[in-house]
Write a protein that holds these residues in place. Structure first.
Motif, short mmCIF file in Angstrom:
data_model
loop_
_atom_site.label_atom_id
_atom_site.label_comp_id
_atom_site.label_asym_id
_atom_site.label_seq_id
_atom_site.Cartn_x
_atom_site.Cartn_y
_atom_site.Cartn_z
N ASN A 146 0.15 7.65 -4.63
CA ASN A 146 0.30 6.20 -4.76
C ASN A 146 -0.82 5.45 -4.04
O ASN A 146 -1.31 4.42 -4.52
CB ASN A 146 1.65 5.76 -4.22
CG ASN A 146 2.80 6.11 -5.15
OD1 ASN A 146 2.59 6.32 -6.35
ND2 ASN A 146 4.00 6.19 -4.62
N ARG A 147 -1.23 5.95 -2.88
CA ARG A 147 -2.36 5.32 -2.18
C ARG A 147 -3.63 5.40 -3.02
O ARG A 147 -4.39 4.42 -3.13
CB ARG A 147 -2.59 6.00 -0.82
CG ARG A 147 -1.50 5.73 0.19
CD ARG A 147 -1.85 6.38 1.53
NE ARG A 147 -0.78 6.22 2.49
CZ ARG A 147 -0.57 5.14 3.23
NH1 ARG A 147 -1.39 4.10 3.10
NH2 ARG A 147 0.43 5.09 4.09
N THR A 148 -3.86 6.55 -3.64
CA THR A 148 -5.04 6.72 -4.48
C THR A 148 -4.99 5.79 -5.68
O THR A 148 -5.99 5.16 -6.05
CB THR A 148 -5.15 8.18 -4.94
OG1 THR A 148 -5.22 9.03 -3.80
CG2 THR A 148 -6.38 8.39 -5.81
N ALA A 176 1.55 -2.11 -0.63
CA ALA A 176 1.53 -3.16 -1.64
C ALA A 176 0.25 -3.10 -2.44
O ALA A 176 -0.82 -2.75 -1.92
CB ALA A 176 1.67 -4.53 -0.98
N GLY A 177 0.33 -3.43 -3.72
CA GLY A 177 -0.87 -3.46 -4.55
C GLY A 177 -0.63 -4.23 -5.84
O GLY A 177 0.50 -4.62 -6.16
N GLY A 178 -1.71 -4.44 -6.57
CA GLY A 178 -1.62 -5.12 -7.85
C GLY A 178 -1.12 -6.54 -7.74
O GLY A 178 -0.53 -7.08 -8.69
N ARG A 179 -1.36 -7.19 -6.60
CA ARG A 179 -0.81 -8.53 -6.41
C ARG A 179 -1.52 -9.55 -7.28
O ARG A 179 -2.75 -9.56 -7.38
CB ARG A 179 -0.92 -8.93 -4.94
CG ARG A 179 -0.47 -10.36 -4.66
CD ARG A 179 -0.42 -10.67 -3.18
NE ARG A 179 -0.31 -12.10 -2.92
CZ ARG A 179 -0.19 -12.64 -1.72
NH1 ARG A 179 -0.15 -11.83 -0.64
NH2 ARG A 179 -0.11 -13.95 -1.57
N GLN A 180 -0.73 -10.41 -7.90
CA GLN A 180 -1.24 -11.53 -8.69
C GLN A 180 -0.56 -12.81 -8.21
O GLN A 180 0.66 -12.88 -8.16
CB GLN A 180 -0.96 -11.33 -10.19
CG GLN A 180 -1.67 -10.14 -10.80
CD GLN A 180 -1.27 -9.94 -12.25
OE1 GLN A 180 -0.10 -9.86 -12.58
NE2 GLN A 180 -2.26 -9.89 -13.13
N GLY A 191 -5.55 2.18 -4.59
CA GLY A 191 -6.96 2.02 -4.21
C GLY A 191 -7.86 1.93 -5.43
O GLY A 191 -8.78 1.10 -5.48
N ALA A 192 -7.58 2.77 -6.44
CA ALA A 192 -8.36 2.72 -7.68
C ALA A 192 -8.15 1.40 -8.40
O ALA A 192 -9.10 0.81 -8.92
CB ALA A 192 -7.97 3.89 -8.58
N ARG A 193 -6.91 0.91 -8.41
CA ARG A 193 -6.62 -0.37 -9.07
C ARG A 193 -7.35 -1.51 -8.36
O ARG A 193 -7.92 -2.40 -9.01
CB ARG A 193 -5.12 -0.60 -9.08
CG ARG A 193 -4.66 -2.01 -9.43
CD ARG A 193 -4.94 -2.40 -10.87
NE ARG A 193 -4.62 -3.80 -11.04
CZ ARG A 193 -3.42 -4.27 -11.41
NH1 ARG A 193 -2.42 -3.44 -11.66
NH2 ARG A 193 -3.22 -5.56 -11.54
N GLU A 251 6.09 3.80 -2.51
CA GLU A 251 6.23 4.79 -1.44
C GLU A 251 4.83 5.24 -0.99
O GLU A 251 3.93 5.41 -1.83
CB GLU A 251 7.03 5.99 -1.92
CG GLU A 251 8.50 5.70 -2.20
CD GLU A 251 9.34 5.75 -0.93
OE1 GLU A 251 8.76 5.94 0.16
OE2 GLU A 251 10.57 5.59 -1.04
N PRO A 252 4.63 5.45 0.32
CA PRO A 252 3.28 5.74 0.82
C PRO A 252 2.84 7.19 0.63
O PRO A 252 2.43 7.87 1.59
CB PRO A 252 3.40 5.37 2.31
CG PRO A 252 4.82 5.66 2.65
CD PRO A 252 5.62 5.29 1.41
N THR A 253 2.89 7.68 -0.61
CA THR A 253 2.40 9.02 -0.90
C THR A 253 0.90 8.98 -1.15
O THR A 253 0.32 7.93 -1.41
CB THR A 253 3.09 9.60 -2.14
OG1 THR A 253 2.72 8.81 -3.29
CG2 THR A 253 4.61 9.56 -2.00
#
Length: 299
Positions: free
Chosen positions: A263-265, A70-74, A268-270, A258-260
């Protein structure tokens, strides 16, 4: 499945956009209020973009995608208006000071522009006229210039609006002042809910609060129809939505990928970028420079 972007933004300016093949799982206001989740959620090649989900159900939502990252959560309050009341009852919920301010904005616009008019657009022919006026105006807004979030101009978007108008499921408004359209509002109807899809205004008229004046005029007309249950300000918070809304629901948007390694990179950058932006915003607030920085970002 479509292409969505993981955006890196500062204020209203998008600095970088990384595309991903994502399905979209969007929650309507009626979905949020009902608290129901579909039996089969969507899935795309790279993952899913979740929009305006009830925050209290996020654990259940992410559980539908085991192993995804998960990422970019608002997190935000999703503002909406209860339209089962009358317009007078709605206005009575504002403080006397706020009602006076809203009337003063309308008078000031009328005085400085030599009057103004608002046109309402419902039928396919009226929507065609709305688009002819609103699309060139939208291109001048900062939403279109900096965020690619102006009124959509693709043939598919036009066809969708015309089909909605044919079914009496479309409301649109234009505010005209100084001999030209200066603000627009586009509201498709979903079930019993008017959806705040697009509001834009000429930046040269921003100081006269044309978006606020148009919003008030449109709401008075819409309440008079006695047809709608809700007015949904959709995802994202903001002073405009907070002022006009009567209620709010805790909602969240995020992406599940997907946990590639790529995508993880990316996520993480975001996350690092967002943390840097928050730190810089806090510093600007302490120094008193935040207002000037926001103005520069919209220029």
């Amino acid at each position: 499945m479509g292409t969505a972007a993981i955006d890196f933004t500062v204020g209203s300016r998008r600095l970088l956009s990384v595309p991903r093949a994502l399905a979209t799982w969007a929650f309507s206001l009626e979905d949020v209020l009902a608290g129901a989740l579909p039996a089969v959620p969507p899935s795309g090649r790279d993952g899913v973009r979740v929009l305006s989900a009830p925050t209290a159900r996020l654990a259940e939502i992410t559980a539908r995608y085991p192993g995804f990252i998960a990422g970019g959560r608002q997190d935000y309050r999703r503002h909406y208006i209860d339209m089962s009341q009358s317009f007078d009852d709605y206005m009575a919920q504002f403080s006397g000071k706020t009602r006076s301010t809203l009337r003063r904005k309308a008078r000031k616009l009328a005085d400085e522009a030599g009057g103004y008019t608002v046109t309402e657009h419902r039928t396919p022919a009226e929507i065609e006229a709305f688009l002819a006026a609103a699309l060139p105006l939208s291109a001048r807004t900062y939403q279109a210039r900096l965020l690619d979030a102006g009124l959509p101009k693709s043939p598919e978007a036009r066809r969708a609006m015309l089909e909605a108008a044919e079914a009496d499921q479309m409301r649109a408004f234009l505010l005209h002042a100084g001999g030209q359209p200066v603000a627009y509002l586009s509201l498709p109807l979903a079930g019993q809910t008017l959806v705040y899809a697009f509001l834009g205004y000429d930046p040269n008229w921003a100081r006269l609060s044309v978006g606020t004046v148009l919003q008030m005029d449109a709401l008075e007309r819409l309440f008079a129809e006695e047809r709608y249950r809700w007015f949904d300000f959709t995802e994202g918070d903001g002073a405009h939505k907070e002022m006009f809304g009567t209620h709010a629901a805790a909602c969240s948007s995020l992406v599940l990928l997907e946990p590639t390694l790529a995508n993880r990179t990316l996520l993480g950058a975001r996350a690092g970028f967002d943390a840097s932006v928050l730190g810089a915003k806090a510093l600007a607030e302490r120094s008193g420079a935040l207002g000037r920085i926001r103005a520069l970002l919209r220029a």
